[in-house]
Design an enzyme around this catalytic site. Structure first.
Site, short mmCIF file in Angstrom:
data_model
loop_
_atom_site.label_atom_id
_atom_site.label_comp_id
_atom_site.label_asym_id
_atom_site.label_seq_id
_atom_site.Cartn_x
_atom_site.Cartn_y
_atom_site.Cartn_z
CG ASP A 94 -8.04 0.47 3.27
OD1 ASP A 94 -8.94 -0.32 2.94
OD2 ASP A 94 -6.83 0.19 3.19
CE LYS B 95 -4.12 -1.98 2.18
NZ LYS B 95 -5.11 -1.84 3.28
NE ARG C 212 4.59 -6.60 18.23
CZ ARG C 212 3.97 -7.02 19.30
NH1 ARG C 212 4.42 -6.71 20.50
NH2 ARG C 212 2.86 -7.75 19.19
#
Length: 233
Positions: free
Chosen positions: A91, A55, A136
């Protein structure tokens, strides 16, 4: 649709259920975006969806990007006209539409920093909902504000999983073990953008703690309809 792994996708089924004439929808797994334009030409593509992990990577390969997709920094829908590729983002408006009734949240946590996470952040800004990304590797993240998973607390009313963790076939994984939050979660909503499986481990755990849950199937339907409109179907 193009992506690296597409075994989880229901997009082709949704498309075929509409009975569009003179158009078909295929799933194309690609190990990279090398040769994208040749593929568009050879397959006579008039439009396609983009999913993980392309994307953001597709942006420099497009001729133009509309304003919303440019602000988000991610594209999940491409239209092709006269050989020119234009990037769109369906989206964000799809997520925004499925947030009806959820506007009471004052602060949200977005798990992930990729294209889907950026679309969610854009939608939350339009709705006036404060948010923070969780990564993360927060020091390497290019989005703000961002925290590490070890800094997550229960101050959020909405948690959105915008990572692929827990998606088919890796059904028994979760991006965030909710038991680590050590608090009642009855005022929490967990919105997992994953729709396959329909009830992820994250959602199941959330329900055991009294949280409300929602999966991404409604969002999938809405973003698909927006894509079809862009392609003139």
């Amino acid at each position: 649709m193009i992506g690296r792994k597409l075994r989880h996708s229901l997009s082709q089924e949704l498309f075929e259920a509409q009975g569009f004439k003179d158009a078909r929808y295929g799933l194309y797994e690609m190990s990279s975006l090398d040769g994208l334009r040749r593929w568009v030409e050879d397959e006579h593509i008039c439009g396609f969806n983009v999913t993980i992990p392309y994307k953001q990577a597709i942006l420099p390969l497009l001729d133009t990007v509309n304003d919303m997709a440019a602000e988000i920094g991610a594209v999940n829908c491409v239209s092709v006209k006269d050989g020119r590729l234009t990037g769109h983002n369906t989206d964000a408006p799809a997520f925004m539409a499925t947030m009806a009734g959820e506007h009471c949240h004052s602060k949200a946590l977005i798990l992930g920093t990729g294209g889907a996470a950026r679309a969610v952040a854009y939608a939350l800004r339009q709705l006036g909902i404060e948010y923070v990304f969780a990564s993360r590797h927060p020091d390497a993240a290019t989005v703000k504000p961002v925290i590490g998973y070890d800094k997550i607390t229960v101050e959020y009313g909405l948690i959105v999983n915008a990572t692929p963790v827990g998606m088919y076939p890796d059904n028994e994984s979760t991006p965030l073990p909710l038991s680590t939050l050590h608090s009642p979660l009855s005022n929490l909503t967990v919105y997992d953008l994953i729709y396959n499986p329909s009830h992820t481990l994250l959602m199941r755990e959330a329900e055991t703690f009294g949280a409300r849950v929602k999966n991404g199937l409604d969002m999938l339907h809405r973003q698909a309809e927006l894509s079809w409109a862009i392609w003139g179907l």
